[in-house]
Design a protein around this motif. Structure first.
Motif, PDB file in Angstrom:
ATOM      1  N   GLY A   3       0.777  -1.233   0.000  1.00 47.51           N
ATOM      2  CA  GLY A   3       0.000   0.000   0.000  1.00 47.51           C
ATOM      3  C   GLY A   3       0.807   1.280   0.000  1.00 47.51           C
ATOM      4  N   VAL A   4       2.129   1.170  -0.064  1.00 49.61           N
ATOM      5  CA  VAL A   4       2.993   2.358  -0.055  1.00 49.61           C
ATOM      6  C   VAL A   4       3.678   2.498  -1.412  1.00 49.61           C
ATOM      7  N   GLY A   5       3.598   3.691  -1.994  1.00 45.29           N
ATOM      8  CA  GLY A   5       4.212   3.928  -3.295  1.00 45.29           C
ATOM      9  C   GLY A   5       5.663   4.353  -3.155  1.00 45.29           C
ATOM     10  N   HIS A   6       6.520   3.809  -4.011  1.00 46.13           N
ATOM     11  CA  HIS A   6       7.941   4.144  -4.012  1.00 46.13           C
ATOM     12  C   HIS A   6       8.328   4.547  -5.432  1.00 46.13           C
ATOM     13  N   SER A   7       8.791   5.779  -5.612  1.00 48.87           N
ATOM     14  CA  SER A   7       9.181   6.258  -6.934  1.00 48.87           C
ATOM     15  C   SER A   7      10.531   5.673  -7.341  1.00 48.87           C
ATOM     16  N   VAL A   8      10.649   5.285  -8.597  1.00 50.16           N
ATOM     17  CA  VAL A   8      11.921   4.746  -9.097  1.00 50.16           C
ATOM     18  C   VAL A   8      12.836   5.858  -9.588  1.00 50.16           C
TER      19      VAL A   8
END
Length: 322
Positions: A139-144
């Motif tokens: 549920g947590v977004g991580h930008s590449v």
């Protein structure tokens, strides 16, 4: 704000230097390199359908070295899990918190080798990050981050134990192309240097990763005349109603061609798109998004043939005005 002549000249010069630098490792394939660099600067991804040993890994590493970025290689196999690609959240007992451990997808250039050997569930782990540049875990977004490009490969011959890429995933690749075997003169030159197994090491950084993002931003300001955009749309519409096609090009495909045409025009030192830019990119950008009718495919009709036929049938705006 329109692109100035000075900006267009600077972009074309930088683009040429990028291509020439990668060509130090991938000799004799400048047109393919141009397509890959176009995808990079259009913030898109590339699918290479090619035979083993044609330099796909070297190409990915060379692109990463050129832009002074990171690179990773993921060998897709039937037992590969989505978390092996995206990363996983692990509970740290000492700190009493959950920590996210990044997977190999967190790199500037990611080589997804033999992508069609992984299960559909693992393939789908790439859908979000290829479209939005974000990986969601628990549920947590991580930008590449940026730049970010996936170069995926698949073998056109060996199909045992493979899973065909679904249409939704094919649609996320800006360009599909192949390196192919080198010509005889290039092959002899490579054989003479056979002691150098790390050809990607020949490529040194010539541009910072941040400058790549600036170049990508500049492409969005390239001018496109409504007549040229109408021409592009007619080509796309032609794929949807073609008698040999089951599924034509989506709106995502049309937008991809528009983005790529802007980059292609700027790489030629122009701040505006011409019908020729659209024509030159139509096959590598659109063909892999088309599903050919099985009966037509049986008698030898290919998606490439269909796009080329449509290009002949649809008149460019300059000719239509005449």
């Amino acid at each position: 704000m329109p692109v100035s002549e000075e900006q267009a000249t600077w972009f074309a010069d930088a683009f040429t230097k990028l291509v020439d630098n990668v060509d130090l490792a991938i000799v004799g394939k400048k047109e393919v390199i141009r397509l890959v660099v176009t995808a990079l600067l259009s913030e898109g991804h590339v699918l290479l359908e090619d035979f083993p040993g044609t330099g796909k890994t070297v190409l990915a590493k060379s692109i990463a070295n050129t832009i002074d970025g990171s690179n990773s290689r993921i060998q897709f196999t039937p037992d590969l899990l989505p978390s092996d690609v995206t990363g996983v959240t692990i509970y740290d007992q000492g700190k009493g918190v959950f920590e996210f451990h990044k997977g190999p997808i967190f790199a500037s250039v990611v080589l997804a080798d033999e992508i069609n050997r992984a299960s559909p569930k693992t393939q789908s782990a790439l859908l979000e990050v290829m479209e939005e540049g974000v990986v969601t875990v628990d549920g947590v977004g991580h930008s590449v981050g940026a730049p970010f490009m996936v170069i995926a490969t698949q073998n056109p011959v060996e199909q045992a134990g493979t899973y065909s890429l679904p249409e939704a995933q094919l649609d996320r690749f800006l360009i599909k192309t192949s390196l192919g075997y080198p010509d005889d003169a290039t092959a002899v030159s490579l054989l003479m240097e056979s002691s150098n197994r790390a050809r990607a090491s020949l490529v040194s950084p010539i541009i910072a990763s941040g400058s790549v993002a600036s170049m990508a931003q500049l492409t969005s300001e390239v001018f496109v005349d409504p007549a040229v955009m109408q021409y592009l749309q007619q080509i796309v519409t032609g794929t949807r109603g073609h008698k040999d096609v089951v599924l034509g090009v989506s709106m995502r495909g049309a937008l991809a061609l528009a983005r790529a045409a802007k980059t292609w025009a700027l790489s030629r030192g122009r701040g505006y798109v011409t019908p020729d830019d659209v024509r030159e990119l139509a096959v590598p950008v659109l063909a892999h998004r088309i599903i050919v009718d099985p009966e037509s495919e049986f008698v030898g009709v290919s998606a490439h043939d269909i796009v080329n036929r449509i290009l002949v049938e649809v008149e460019p705006p300059a000719y239509r005005a005449a």
